[in-house]
Design a protein around this motif. Structure first.
Motif, PDB file in Angstrom:
ATOM      1  N   THR A 220      -2.980  -5.126   2.957  1.00 36.95           N
ATOM      2  CA  THR A 220      -2.600  -5.421   4.344  1.00 36.95           C
ATOM      3  C   THR A 220      -1.086  -5.404   4.518  1.00 36.95           C
ATOM      4  N   ILE A 221      -0.395  -4.704   3.617  1.00 36.90           N
ATOM      5  CA  ILE A 221       1.074  -4.657   3.695  1.00 36.90           C
ATOM      6  C   ILE A 221       1.528  -4.028   5.013  1.00 36.90           C
ATOM      7  N   THR A 222       0.703  -3.135   5.547  1.00 39.31           N
ATOM      8  CA  THR A 222       1.016  -2.555   6.857  1.00 39.31           C
ATOM      9  C   THR A 222      -0.137  -2.859   7.818  1.00 39.31           C
ATOM     10  N   SER A 223       0.217  -3.314   9.027  1.00 39.06           N
ATOM     11  CA  SER A 223      -0.768  -3.723  10.032  1.00 39.06           C
ATOM     12  C   SER A 223      -0.245  -3.357  11.414  1.00 39.06           C
TER      13      SER A 223
ATOM     14  N   HIS B 283       1.775 -12.216  11.132  1.00 34.62           N
ATOM     15  CA  HIS B 283       2.910 -12.706  10.369  1.00 34.62           C
ATOM     16  C   HIS B 283       4.099 -11.846  10.746  1.00 34.62           C
ATOM     17  N   LEU B 284       5.284 -12.371  10.530  1.00 31.82           N
ATOM     18  CA  LEU B 284       6.482 -11.690  11.027  1.00 31.82           C
ATOM     19  C   LEU B 284       7.411 -11.266   9.900  1.00 31.82           C
ATOM     20  N   ALA B 285       6.803 -10.972   8.757  1.00 33.01           N
ATOM     21  CA  ALA B 285       7.577 -10.482   7.616  1.00 33.01           C
ATOM     22  C   ALA B 285       6.586  -9.864   6.647  1.00 33.01           C
ATOM     23  N   VAL B 286       7.095  -9.050   5.733  1.00 35.43           N
ATOM     24  CA  VAL B 286       6.290  -8.677   4.590  1.00 35.43           C
ATOM     25  C   VAL B 286       6.193  -9.949   3.758  1.00 35.43           C
TER      26      VAL B 286
ATOM     27  N   SER C  28      -1.720  -5.826  -2.268  1.00 35.95           N
ATOM     28  CA  SER C  28      -2.211  -6.262  -0.959  1.00 35.95           C
ATOM     29  C   SER C  28      -2.558  -5.072  -0.072  1.00 35.95           C
TER      30      SER C  28
ATOM     31  N   ASN D 103      14.346 -12.555   9.305  1.00 37.53           N
ATOM     32  CA  ASN D 103      14.291 -11.387  10.199  1.00 37.53           C
ATOM     33  C   ASN D 103      14.761 -11.705  11.613  1.00 37.53           C
TER      34      ASN D 103
ATOM     35  N   GLU E  64      10.643 -15.942   4.919  1.00 38.19           N
ATOM     36  CA  GLU E  64      10.990 -14.523   5.036  1.00 38.19           C
ATOM     37  C   GLU E  64      11.033 -14.089   6.505  1.00 38.19           C
TER      38      GLU E  64
ATOM     39  N   LEU F  39       2.122  -8.625  -4.559  1.00 38.68           N
ATOM     40  CA  LEU F  39       2.264  -7.984  -3.255  1.00 38.68           C
ATOM     41  C   LEU F  39       1.773  -6.544  -3.283  1.00 38.68           C
TER      42      LEU F  39
END
Lengths: 438, 438
Positions: free
Chosen positions: A73-76, A57-60, A71, A139, A135, A68
């Motif tokens: 997986t907020i950072t990957s 995905h290309l956004a939080v 989650s 970006n 979202e 949120l």
């Protein structure tokens, strides 16, 4: 020869279950810890999996803060950098990364996947997606996501450019003749000279043709446009059927389209998502599922359902059936699947939200033998060619499946016991595309 | 404590010498063979190099076919995929990739370098370039490269967006509290909300703040705009001085600008390119150079010079001095350097082209002691803070330098004998930028 399962492992995020990181045995940083991910991939390679697969995905993600912040997986890691690192630590397992056609340049995408394919000696795969998330659009300088039809038109041209660039090199372009000082044959590398509606790309690519000719091409999506593109262009199709009946219907539709497009249907493998809970007894397997689902916080339920449906459900009456959902620019697959589930089982919004609280994908639950029975039935009755396995937690979900289900599948001759060597295309049984330059 | 050298290794292409791959000991595929590259990088890590550095280009180079077909670097790995694979095979050495601001999206660049930094436990570096090559423009829908001023304006905004995205996460945003089910603190991740001339990017980034805060920032370029940007923003500056005098003048100018910009000049390291020929005797060292230069085919000379000057020299009178070169949109660095060389030594076009036939960069030639003498003089008289080493061939150029020159530098206390551990910033002696979110 028996028909055999093709098994992919969904690894980005490391689990789709909302509460995966809260499991007592889970390393909560597993989604963002390279040594842990490396160990899990090696475990999958020891179990002879065809490939690991990274979504993207290309956004939080755009969900309410209350959901949120829960989650894991907020950072990957970014998929191509992660798979390149994994390429250096593995030998046989395939490495499939998602790459969007909405916000990348085709020259750069062609190049990166070619690079991964060479770094891994022919184990790369590209899962083509069109990014719908609003979202994400913010970006990349847009006010909203592109419309569905435009996304697919652009994706089609993007794919044509990327594969054209890969095919602009003959497989034998490099001479490397020290004596004459000639490194390559200029007749064997041709420009593309593409001029289209969305892209203008001269080429040639600044990297040799991929080892596999083309990396393995994967596609998901349930809309008409997505099914058609998959039937024409994909080697792997990821589905999301929750019942064997919907799986068979999807399988038949896509294979029929492939035949109509002049393709051999065996060269297109359909893999529905599948999350397994397995234990020595059926009761224990269900207990494992209960442990996971009980760890989901109630704040995650409605936002999860909103994501699946592509509309904000927070204003809906929770104790009534799902109202009519307006057609949106959301990916059609999830939306269709969840509306069908609510109708089929007559669920209220609250009940449906609870279903979305785990991973919201198809599940098989039971003993190793019971799970293998189901997988065998799906395979032999043309509901699938294999599965995209989604693990409910890490490492337990990975350990359970590889230590209990894989040996049972192998015992039945439904899954390989060792790799034959070669590329990912060889492992899966896919042909290698010819170059357009002789 | 003695001043110590900072040593980078230029590895993409694997050598800049036109004939590197024709050397009798060379593996001609070395530029595109991961196991070979991995072995070379491990050799550099054993020698305690600060970092490896990958240049980049976004097209098959635009030179006449007769010269191009002799290039041993027509196919190369994409830098970030290659460095990610190398990250998994190394422990201490820094990993610096070139990334263009001309044809990438800042959100994706910020994300990829953050991913490499996490995969490598804090060893990533980003060499910022503005791409001038016309053939590259054709691969991205443009009719010509952007103008010099626009390239730098865009680069400045790109840099602001990328660093702003990295700083949108506090370093301690992740809580991972299984008990409460809260994975991160939403107050610690802020959107960027950038709206500028070239980019509109909301953020936040979908990956945690890099281990180093910011990956190490590198810049090259000799133009006024490039020097100023380097003085304000770079941690490492790559130069291309061919004499100690021009190196000192560049060093003084950039450090003075850094002080004027309010920076500690010790936090900006200037590394001129340096290609070494070393042997037990000076005569043998010169013979090594001769062997290499004799392998260059005459067809490569004029196109090489055209590339350096940014104009086609094939129509020039070869036996006259270089005519006035018109100001072009070519990178100013090479152009200025080569015009100065021709004037300083009174060379004809033919003679100048011959100089361009090797690598065309600054050289040191002699015994280990003589080479170390020169490097020491450059370091101690403020001509540089270290060198970006360019190897004349692989593996010989790498072996010669690490086995002969590095031990001599270590004996003199001019270079480390082991890594202290920590990040690339720690290794080089650079501060870690603070996040903008507490």
């Amino acid at each position: 020869m028996n028909k055999k399962l093709c098994l992919g492992a969904f690894m980005r995020p490391i689990s789709l279950h909302t509460a995966w990181w809260r499991h007592p045995n889970a390393a909560p940083q597993a989604n963002f810890d390279f040594p842990i991910i490396k160990d899990l991939v090696r475990k999958l390679e020891d179990a002879c999996f065809d490939a690991v697969f990274l979504a993207d995905h290309l956004a939080v993600m755009n969900m309410p803060t209350n959901a949120l912040k829960r989650s894991g997986t907020i950072t990957s890691f970014e998929p191509l950098t992660l798979l390149s690192a994994l390429a250096a630590c593995t030998t046989n397992i395939g490495l499939i990364a998602t790459g969007t056609t909405s916000y990348e340049e085709p020259y750069l995408t062609a190049r990166r996947f070619a690079s991964l394919d060479h770094l891994s000696s022919g184990r790369a795969g590209w899962n083509i997606v069109t990014t719908v998330n609003t979202e994400a659009a913010y970006n990349f300088g847009l006010e909203s996501a592109r419309l569905h039809a435009e996304r697919y038109e652009r994706a089609g041209e993007f794919f044509k450019v990327v594969t054209g660039l890969w095919d602009g090199w003959a497989d034998d372009a490099l001479l490397m003749d020290k004596e004459s000082g000639i490194f390559f044959d200029p007749e064997k590398i041709k420009p593309l000279n593409h001029k289209g509606k969305y892209f203008s790309v001269k080429g040639p690519l600044n990297i040799a043709r991929p080892v596999q000719g083309w990396p393995v091409i994967a596609l998901a999506g349930a809309s008409d446009a997505a099914r058609q593109m998959a039937a024409e262009s994909a080697d792997l199709v990821f589905g999301n059927a929750r019942t064997i009946e919907t799986a068979r219907s999807f399988y038949k539709d896509v294979k029929t389209r492939a035949i109509a497009a002049g393709r051999n249907p065996d060269h297109l493998k359909i893999l529905p998502a599948n999350q397994v809970y397995v234990a020595a007894t059926r009761e224990e397997a269900y207990r494992k599922k209960q442990v996971m689902d009980d760890l989901v916080h109630v704040d995650s339920n409605l936002p999860n359902l909103s994501l699946k449906l592509g509309v904000d459900v927070s204003g809906f009456d929770l104790d009534k059936p799902l109202p009519d959902i307006p057609e949106t620019e959301q990916s059609k697959g999830h939306q269709r699947e969840w509306i069908a589930l609510a109708q089929r089982e007559g669920l209220t919004v609250r009940e449906l939200a609870k279903r979305a609280a785990g991973s919201g994908i198809g599940e098989m639950i039971g003993t190793p033998s019971e799970v293998a029975d189901q997988m065998e039935e799906w395979l032999l009755t043309e509901a699938c060619d294999g599965f995209m396995m989604v693990f409910h937690s890490a490492p337990d979900g990975y350990d359970d499946f590889t230590s209990m289900v894989v040996p049972e599948l192998q015992r039945r001759g439904l899954f390989r016991t060792r790799y034959e060597g070669g590329t990912l295309r060889d492992t899966i049984g896919l042909p290698r595309p010819d170059s357009r330059v002789d």
